[in-house]
Design a protein around this motif. Structure first.
Motif, mmCIF file in Angstrom:
data_model
loop_
_atom_site.group_PDB
_atom_site.id
_atom_site.type_symbol
_atom_site.label_atom_id
_atom_site.label_comp_id
_atom_site.label_asym_id
_atom_site.label_seq_id
_atom_site.Cartn_x
_atom_site.Cartn_y
_atom_site.Cartn_z
ATOM 1 N N GLN A 215 0.761 -1.153 0.036
ATOM 2 C CA GLN A 215 0.064 0.114 -0.056
ATOM 3 C C GLN A 215 0.953 1.271 -0.008
ATOM 4 O O GLN A 215 0.658 2.107 -0.638
ATOM 5 C CB GLN A 215 -0.781 0.019 1.220
ATOM 6 C CG GLN A 215 -1.940 1.155 1.325
ATOM 7 C CD GLN A 215 -2.691 1.459 2.656
ATOM 8 O OE1 GLN A 215 -2.786 0.211 3.424
ATOM 9 N NE2 GLN A 215 -2.985 2.588 3.029
ATOM 10 N N HIS A 216 2.035 1.250 0.799
ATOM 11 C CA HIS A 216 2.875 2.431 1.003
ATOM 12 C C HIS A 216 3.461 2.737 -0.415
ATOM 13 O O HIS A 216 3.673 3.860 -0.789
ATOM 14 C CB HIS A 216 3.810 2.101 2.005
ATOM 15 C CG HIS A 216 4.807 3.200 2.530
ATOM 16 N ND1 HIS A 216 5.449 3.375 3.264
ATOM 17 C CD2 HIS A 216 4.624 4.568 1.938
ATOM 18 C CE1 HIS A 216 6.065 4.609 3.551
ATOM 19 N NE2 HIS A 216 5.662 5.468 2.673
ATOM 20 N N VAL A 217 3.807 1.491 -1.271
ATOM 21 C CA VAL A 217 4.643 1.827 -2.515
ATOM 22 C C VAL A 217 3.559 2.394 -3.295
ATOM 23 O O VAL A 217 3.974 3.253 -4.182
ATOM 24 C CB VAL A 217 5.126 0.374 -2.782
ATOM 25 C CG1 VAL A 217 5.595 0.502 -4.637
ATOM 26 C CG2 VAL A 217 6.186 -0.166 -2.062
ATOM 27 N N MET A 218 2.245 2.091 -3.316
ATOM 28 C CA MET A 218 1.332 2.301 -4.424
ATOM 29 C C MET A 218 0.859 3.953 -4.160
ATOM 30 O O MET A 218 0.867 4.426 -4.847
ATOM 31 C CB MET A 218 -0.112 1.580 -3.970
ATOM 32 C CG MET A 218 -0.022 0.226 -4.617
ATOM 33 S SD MET A 218 0.815 -0.075 -6.264
ATOM 34 C CE MET A 218 -0.444 0.733 -7.384
ATOM 35 N N VAL A 219 1.116 4.522 -2.899
ATOM 36 C CA VAL A 219 0.685 5.676 -2.513
ATOM 37 C C VAL A 219 1.815 6.614 -2.978
ATOM 38 O O VAL A 219 1.661 7.862 -3.135
ATOM 39 C CB VAL A 219 0.277 6.097 -1.156
ATOM 40 C CG1 VAL A 219 -1.140 5.078 -0.827
ATOM 41 C CG2 VAL A 219 1.244 5.482 -0.095
ATOM 42 N N HIS A 220 3.060 5.928 -3.177
ATOM 43 C CA HIS A 220 4.253 6.939 -3.775
ATOM 44 C C HIS A 220 3.961 6.644 -5.167
ATOM 45 O O HIS A 220 4.356 7.607 -6.022
ATOM 46 C CB HIS A 220 5.481 6.183 -3.465
ATOM 47 C CG HIS A 220 5.670 6.930 -2.035
ATOM 48 N ND1 HIS A 220 6.758 7.959 -1.920
ATOM 49 C CD2 HIS A 220 5.520 6.734 -0.608
ATOM 50 C CE1 HIS A 220 6.923 8.100 -0.786
ATOM 51 N NE2 HIS A 220 6.044 7.244 0.121
ATOM 52 N N ALA A 221 3.420 5.571 -5.865
ATOM 53 C CA ALA A 221 3.721 5.531 -7.346
ATOM 54 C C ALA A 221 2.577 6.089 -7.855
ATOM 55 O O ALA A 221 2.530 6.849 -9.248
ATOM 56 C CB ALA A 221 3.628 3.990 -7.683
ATOM 57 N N VAL A 222 1.115 6.182 -7.556
ATOM 58 C CA VAL A 222 0.072 6.558 -8.213
ATOM 59 C C VAL A 222 -0.139 8.128 -8.024
ATOM 60 O O VAL A 222 -0.266 8.338 -6.887
ATOM 61 C CB VAL A 222 -1.185 5.702 -7.851
ATOM 62 C CG1 VAL A 222 -2.515 6.302 -8.648
ATOM 63 C CG2 VAL A 222 -1.057 4.274 -7.961
#
Ligand SMILES: [Zn+2]
Length: 288
Positions: free
Chosen positions: A106-113
């Protein structure tokens, strides 16, 4: 065991929160790692104000919270872990480790999107790094996190005690690894083989893109090592590095509560992180 922790859930969580908060606040006061760049009173008032607002919002929107969802899935036999006859001694660690992997993703996704980064940048825009940074998140990100947690619980079917344990660990570790403290280097290095330390997570709060897009873990250091996002130290050193986001450094916008609430809606949407890499013309032709 489940009934006892379920009945005393609020007291258990509040007790751990206040206890760890007090210890870390005292540690920061006695042996701070970095000199703070702005008034601690202003930051604490606003960061903790946001925490109070989020707590109230969660209570109103999801009164049963994650624990209620875990109890519901257990009653109905939903989820992977409720499907197999495994002992509680196996299912609790399995559930805690899986939930840690989900929160890493989830943390990776909130940085990527891009749209999600707008929300998450409220957490990163803090000009200093201390234990209150670990708790400041935009209310919409908090609601999204809760919905992701609910989905994870429905699919995984963790024991109620595992959900409470995970919440207590995550909360405590977030305060510990965001704290303005420093462990002796050999201890830090040894601990890092298993856990995320303050020095490891501080790298993630650097203004430098490549440093901010590393060390996404909150509890186990395993995921960053396994998926290749681990970074040992910041280039500028822990005293020399700049904390925050380069474009947002105006205290009214990044330190005061009204500014924090509107920060996600500021500016134009930027590109995907995965598209930021600069390809040279030669490589581009070769790729095609
Ligand atoms: Zn982050």
């Amino acid at each position: 065991m489940d009934t006892f922790v379920q009945t005393h859930e609020t007291a258990i969580r509040l007790g751990f929160f206040l206890g760890i908060f007090a210890v870390m606040a005292l540690w920061e006061l006695l042996a701070p790692c970095r000199v703070l760049s702005m008034s601690k009173a202003v930051r604490w008032l606003n960061n903790l104000g946001l925490v109070a607002l989020n707590t109230l919002l969660l209570r109103l929107l999801f009164p049963a919270a994650a624990v209620g969802m875990a109890a519901f899935t257990a009653q109905h036999g939903w989820g992977l872990l409720n499907h197999f006859p495994i002992s509680i001694w196996m299912s609790v660690p399995l559930a805690v480790i899986t939930m840690d992997l989900v929160i890493w993703l989830q943390h990776v996704m909130v940085h990527a999107v891009p749209v999600l980064w707008r929300l998450h940048r409220v957490h990163h825009a803090d000009l200093d790094y201390d234990l209150t940074t670990g708790a400041r998140f935009h209310p919409i990100e908090i609601i999204l996190s809760m919905l992701i947690k609910f989905s994870t619980i429905m699919v995984l079917g963790p024991p109620v005690v595992a959900v409470i344990l995970f919440e207590v660990i995550l909360n405590g570790m977030a305060m510990f690894n965001h704290a303005n403290v420093r462990l002796p280097l050999p201890l830090d290095q040894a601990l890092r083989w298993l856990l995320v330390t303050p020095d490891m997570h501080r790298v993630h709060h650097s203004v430098e893109d490549d440093e901010a897009n590393s060390n996404f873990g909150f509890n186990l250091s395993l995921w960053d090592r396994l998926f290749g996002t681990y970074r040992d130290q910041p280039r500028g050193g822990h005293q020399g590095m700049t904390i925050g986001i380069r474009r947002y450094r105006e205290p009214r916008q990044v330190s005061w509560l009204p500014g924090l609430l509107v920060l996600p809606f500021h500016g134009r949407i930027s590109g995907y992180v995965i598209n930021r890499r600069q390809w040279s013309t030669g490589e581009e032709t070769k790729e095609k």
